[in-house]
Design an enzyme around this catalytic site. Structure first.
Site, mmCIF file in Angstrom:
data_model
loop_
_atom_site.group_PDB
_atom_site.id
_atom_site.type_symbol
_atom_site.label_atom_id
_atom_site.label_comp_id
_atom_site.label_asym_id
_atom_site.label_seq_id
_atom_site.Cartn_x
_atom_site.Cartn_y
_atom_site.Cartn_z
ATOM 1 N N GLY A 14 -2.136 -1.181 -7.395
ATOM 2 C CA GLY A 14 -2.527 0.108 -7.962
ATOM 3 C C GLY A 14 -3.990 0.238 -8.342
ATOM 4 O O GLY A 14 -4.337 1.112 -9.142
ATOM 5 N N ILE A 90 6.168 7.879 6.419
ATOM 6 C CA ILE A 90 6.450 9.166 5.754
ATOM 7 C C ILE A 90 7.338 10.001 6.683
ATOM 8 O O ILE A 90 6.989 10.212 7.849
ATOM 9 C CB ILE A 90 5.126 9.906 5.447
ATOM 10 C CG1 ILE A 90 4.269 9.112 4.456
ATOM 11 C CG2 ILE A 90 5.391 11.308 4.925
ATOM 12 C CD1 ILE A 90 4.791 9.048 3.032
ATOM 13 N N HIS A 106 -7.005 3.533 4.770
ATOM 14 C CA HIS A 106 -6.725 2.325 5.535
ATOM 15 C C HIS A 106 -7.939 1.397 5.414
ATOM 16 O O HIS A 106 -9.076 1.852 5.566
ATOM 17 C CB HIS A 106 -6.469 2.674 7.001
ATOM 18 C CG HIS A 106 -6.029 1.489 7.800
ATOM 19 N ND1 HIS A 106 -4.755 0.968 7.697
ATOM 20 C CD2 HIS A 106 -6.689 0.703 8.671
ATOM 21 C CE1 HIS A 106 -4.670 -0.088 8.484
ATOM 22 N NE2 HIS A 106 -5.826 -0.275 9.090
HETATM 23 C C1 GRF Z 1 -5.591 -0.918 -0.212
HETATM 24 O O1 GRF Z 1 -6.292 -1.931 0.425
HETATM 25 C C2 GRF Z 1 -5.451 0.278 0.705
HETATM 26 O O2 GRF Z 1 -6.486 0.402 1.608
HETATM 27 C C3 GRF Z 1 -4.194 -0.022 1.439
HETATM 28 O O3 GRF Z 1 -3.373 -0.648 0.495
HETATM 29 C C4 GRF Z 1 -4.152 -1.308 -0.482
HETATM 30 C C5 GRF Z 1 -3.676 -0.891 -1.835
HETATM 31 O O4 GRF Z 1 -4.241 -1.657 -2.862
HETATM 32 N N1 GRF Z 1 -3.659 1.158 2.053
HETATM 33 P P1 GRF Z 1 -4.054 -1.248 -4.378
HETATM 34 O O5 GRF Z 1 -2.565 -1.264 -4.697
HETATM 35 O O6 GRF Z 1 -4.641 0.107 -4.567
HETATM 36 O O7 GRF Z 1 -4.764 -2.288 -5.189
#
Ligand code: GRF
Length: 195
Positions: A14, A90, A106
């Site tokens: 998060g 989704i 991403h």
């Molecule tokens: C991030 O690296 C984002 O790019 C990917 O999932 C990860 C989430 O990390 N889609 P966090 O839970 O926000 O620390």
């Protein structure tokens, strides 16, 4: 007019949800209204609590129930969904309901290093193995395929030959936390006439 209400979909630690919630904390027109997570023990739950944002756990099977999911999002009057560490595909009804108003981040430069199974460390290890000289983040609209929606923004960072996958991840994370909320805000501002 009423504020624009965002739901963050996240099932990881998060950190992005934290940055987004902080960014919009005192925003006059946009607020984070809900965190949707698919895991009862996701770190993002603590983040939601810290920011005083409601959260709900919706698991894979719950997403087969369109009425259930739409009732939750309509109940919270959600206008935009932002994915930040969301691993489930989704469903079509949700893509359609939020067409142009559902974003994902991403941790690489799509279309390279995307698709099913390309998440977390797998992405940065693949970037390292291919000897890329740059990586970065891609913020894109969500459609029915993993990582295939329209690209809204890409921000790049240089990779040095000696950078480990962990170092690449660190560089990319810095970009995520610095830019995702800004890009969300820009998209909403561009699509909304605030009176
Ligand atoms: C991030 O690296 C984002 O790019 C990917 O999932 C990860 C989430 O990390 N889609 P966090 O839970 O926000 O620390």
């Amino acid at each position: 007019m009423n504020t624009i209400r965002i739901a963050i979909f996240a099932s990881g630690t998060g950190t992005n949800a934290d940055a987004i919630s902080t960014h919009f904390k005192n925003h006059p027109k946009i607020e984070v209204a809900l965190v949707v997570t698919s895991k009862h023990d996701a770190g993002v739950i603590k983040v939601a609590e810290k920011h005083g944002v409601d959260y709900i756990v919706l698991q894979k099977q719950d997403f087969q129930d369109e009425n259930l999911v739409m009732e939750v999002l309509e109940g919270y009057e959600i206008n935009y969904c932002v994915l930040a560490g969301w691993l489930l595909l989704i469903p079509t009804y949700l893509v359609k309901a939020f067409e142009g108003k559902m974003l994902n981040i991403h941790p690489a430069l799509l279309p390279k290093f995307g698709g099913k199974g390309m998440y977390g460390k797998h992405v940065h290890e693949a970037v390292k193995e291919t000897g890329e000289s740059e990586s970065g983040i891609t913020i894109h609209q969500v459609n029915e395929d993993f990582d295939k929606g329209e690209i809204i923004a890409q921000i790049k960072v240089k990779i040095l030959p000696d950078d480990s996958a962990d170092e690449i991840e660190r560089k990319v994370r810095t970009l995520e936390l610095a830019h995702y909320a800004d890009e969300i805000e820009k998209l909403i501002e561009a699509q909304t006439i605030f009176l």
